[in-house]
Design a protein around this motif. Structure first.
Motif, PDB file in Angstrom:
ATOM      1  N   LEU A  77     -86.355 -15.620  45.144  1.00  0.00           N
ATOM      2  CA  LEU A  77     -85.443 -16.145  46.155  1.00  0.00           C
ATOM      3  C   LEU A  77     -86.011 -15.886  47.542  1.00  0.00           C
ATOM      4  O   LEU A  77     -86.669 -14.868  47.761  1.00  0.00           O
ATOM      5  N   PRO A  78     -85.731 -16.775  48.481  1.00  0.00           N
ATOM      6  CA  PRO A  78     -86.282 -16.628  49.832  1.00  0.00           C
ATOM      7  C   PRO A  78     -85.465 -15.661  50.712  1.00  0.00           C
ATOM      8  O   PRO A  78     -85.376 -15.840  51.913  1.00  0.00           O
ATOM      9  N   LEU A  79     -84.873 -14.647  50.092  1.00  0.00           N
ATOM     10  CA  LEU A  79     -84.044 -13.690  50.816  1.00  0.00           C
ATOM     11  C   LEU A  79     -84.511 -12.264  50.544  1.00  0.00           C
ATOM     12  O   LEU A  79     -84.960 -11.956  49.440  1.00  0.00           O
ATOM     13  N   THR A  80     -84.355 -11.429  51.526  1.00  0.00           N
ATOM     14  CA  THR A  80     -84.610  -9.999  51.319  1.00  0.00           C
ATOM     15  C   THR A  80     -83.418  -9.395  50.593  1.00  0.00           C
ATOM     16  O   THR A  80     -82.343 -10.015  50.510  1.00  0.00           O
ATOM     17  N   GLN A  81     -83.577  -8.191  50.107  1.00  0.00           N
ATOM     18  CA  GLN A  81     -82.463  -7.487  49.458  1.00  0.00           C
ATOM     19  C   GLN A  81     -81.281  -7.346  50.415  1.00  0.00           C
ATOM     20  O   GLN A  81     -80.133  -7.485  50.008  1.00  0.00           O
ATOM     21  N   GLU A  82     -81.582  -7.074  51.686  1.00  0.00           N
ATOM     22  CA  GLU A  82     -80.521  -6.929  52.691  1.00  0.00           C
ATOM     23  C   GLU A  82     -79.788  -8.244  52.915  1.00  0.00           C
ATOM     24  O   GLU A  82     -78.584  -8.267  53.165  1.00  0.00           O
ATOM     25  N   GLU A  83     -80.497  -9.360  52.852  1.00  0.00           N
ATOM     26  CA  GLU A  83     -79.875 -10.669  53.021  1.00  0.00           C
ATOM     27  C   GLU A  83     -79.118 -11.084  51.755  1.00  0.00           C
ATOM     28  O   GLU A  83     -78.093 -11.755  51.830  1.00  0.00           O
ATOM     29  N   LEU A  84     -79.638 -10.682  50.614  1.00  0.00           N
ATOM     30  CA  LEU A  84     -79.039 -11.059  49.335  1.00  0.00           C
ATOM     31  C   LEU A  84     -77.722 -10.327  49.077  1.00  0.00           C
ATOM     32  O   LEU A  84     -76.800 -10.901  48.496  1.00  0.00           O
ATOM     33  N   ALA A  85     -77.604  -9.097  49.523  1.00  0.00           N
ATOM     34  CA  ALA A  85     -76.406  -8.291  49.247  1.00  0.00           C
ATOM     35  C   ALA A  85     -75.111  -8.969  49.695  1.00  0.00           C
ATOM     36  O   ALA A  85     -74.154  -9.051  48.912  1.00  0.00           O
ATOM     37  N   PRO A  86     -75.025  -9.499  50.930  1.00  0.00           N
ATOM     38  CA  PRO A  86     -73.758 -10.152  51.306  1.00  0.00           C
ATOM     39  C   PRO A  86     -73.512 -11.466  50.562  1.00  0.00           C
ATOM     40  O   PRO A  86     -72.362 -11.867  50.383  1.00  0.00           O
ATOM     41  N   VAL A  87     -74.578 -12.118  50.115  1.00  0.00           N
ATOM     42  CA  VAL A  87     -74.417 -13.346  49.335  1.00  0.00           C
ATOM     43  C   VAL A  87     -73.767 -13.006  47.991  1.00  0.00           C
ATOM     44  O   VAL A  87     -72.810 -13.665  47.557  1.00  0.00           O
ATOM     45  N   ILE A  88     -74.286 -11.969  47.346  1.00  0.00           N
ATOM     46  CA  ILE A  88     -73.720 -11.531  46.070  1.00  0.00           C
ATOM     47  C   ILE A  88     -72.267 -11.115  46.269  1.00  0.00           C
ATOM     48  O   ILE A  88     -71.390 -11.476  45.481  1.00  0.00           O
ATOM     49  N   ASP A  89     -72.017 -10.360  47.322  1.00  0.00           N
ATOM     50  CA  ASP A  89     -70.661  -9.913  47.618  1.00  0.00           C
ATOM     51  C   ASP A  89     -69.725 -11.120  47.769  1.00  0.00           C
ATOM     52  O   ASP A  89     -68.629 -11.133  47.197  1.00  0.00           O
ATOM     53  N   ALA A  90     -70.146 -12.118  48.505  1.00  0.00           N
ATOM     54  CA  ALA A  90     -69.308 -13.299  48.737  1.00  0.00           C
ATOM     55  C   ALA A  90     -69.041 -14.051  47.432  1.00  0.00           C
ATOM     56  O   ALA A  90     -67.897 -14.459  47.169  1.00  0.00           O
ATOM     57  N   ILE A  91     -70.069 -14.239  46.616  1.00  0.00           N
ATOM     58  CA  ILE A  91     -69.900 -14.963  45.357  1.00  0.00           C
ATOM     59  C   ILE A  91     -68.925 -14.226  44.444  1.00  0.00           C
ATOM     60  O   ILE A  91     -68.025 -14.832  43.854  1.00  0.00           O
ATOM     61  N   VAL A  92     -69.090 -12.914  44.332  1.00  0.00           N
ATOM     62  CA  VAL A  92     -68.193 -12.122  43.476  1.00  0.00           C
ATOM     63  C   VAL A  92     -66.762 -12.181  44.014  1.00  0.00           C
ATOM     64  O   VAL A  92     -65.806 -12.358  43.256  1.00  0.00           O
ATOM     65  N   ARG A  93     -66.610 -12.056  45.330  1.00  0.00           N
ATOM     66  CA  ARG A  93     -65.259 -12.093  45.916  1.00  0.00           C
ATOM     67  C   ARG A  93     -64.595 -13.459  45.720  1.00  0.00           C
ATOM     68  O   ARG A  93     -63.397 -13.542  45.426  1.00  0.00           O
ATOM     69  N   ILE A  94     -65.359 -14.523  45.877  1.00  0.00           N
ATOM     70  CA  ILE A  94     -64.787 -15.864  45.680  1.00  0.00           C
ATOM     71  C   ILE A  94     -64.364 -16.035  44.222  1.00  0.00           C
ATOM     72  O   ILE A  94     -63.261 -16.505  43.936  1.00  0.00           O
TER      73      ILE A  94
END
Length: 189
Positions: free
Chosen positions: A143-160
């Motif tokens: 993925l074209p994201l760092t771990q720091e960038e990926l963390a809020p994406v995962i958080d958002a997907i799980v929350r949604i």
């Protein structure tokens, strides 16, 4: 036939059955002891407090939901969008017929509302576990994201997804398509 599983597992199953049939207020350590055929002290030794029992029930149910996520990623190797969409569909379909989830969400009075915060305002352990599973599955993809960038994406997907588990606004397929579209845009996959 003798009961199978550890005493702790049997206690969690009994508590879940009792909660789905009669509500959380009906669950007492004495009643669980009788149902499983152990002493009340054994219940306390194995489980601890009633709030600890609630967490154990929620985590056990969460493992069933996360099995749907795991299966979706196994069924869609190399297709991140397809895996996410299938995971959300699987989770939401499972939620539709989940007796414990229905008992927790539909409780509206007294002690029965003690479980609801474990899925909403105090969902830290649930969220942490779900995010860890998703993060682990995403390691298989470049993925074209760092771990720091990926963390809020995962958080958002799980929350949604959790939001739709608690209060669906469409069919599982419609919701999954929307979440998958968001994931594709953000993850660049």
């Amino acid at each position: 036939m003798a009961p199978t599983g550890s005493i702790r597992d049997r206690l969690v199953v009994a508590a879940t059955e009792l909660t789905t049939k009669e509500g959380w207020a009906a669950v007492t350590m004495s009643r669980l002891a009788d149902m499983v055929g152990v002493s009340r002290q054994t219940v306390y030794n194995e489980i601890g407090t009633k709030p600890a029992l609630a967490e154990a029930m929620i985590l056990e149910e969460l493992s069933r939901f996360l099995a749907k996520v795991d299966q979706a990623f196994l069924d869609h190797p190399g297709d991140l969008s397809g895996a996410i969409e299938a995971a959300v569909v699987g989770v939401l379909r499972f939620a539709e017929g989940n007796a414990l989830l229905h008992a927790v969400v539909s409780a509206t009075h007294g002690a029965d509302t003690e479980l609801l915060p474990l899925l909403t305002t105090h969902a830290g352990m649930l969220m942490g576990t779900a995010k860890a599973v998703i993060a682990e599955r995403l390691t298989a993809y470049e993925l074209p994201l760092t771990q720091e960038e990926l963390a809020p994406v995962i958080d958002a997907i799980v929350r949604i997804a959790l939001s739709h588990v608690m209060q669906p606004s469409g069919t599982p397929e419609e919701t999954a398509a929307g979440i998958s579209w968001i994931a594709r845009r953000v993850l660049g996959s």
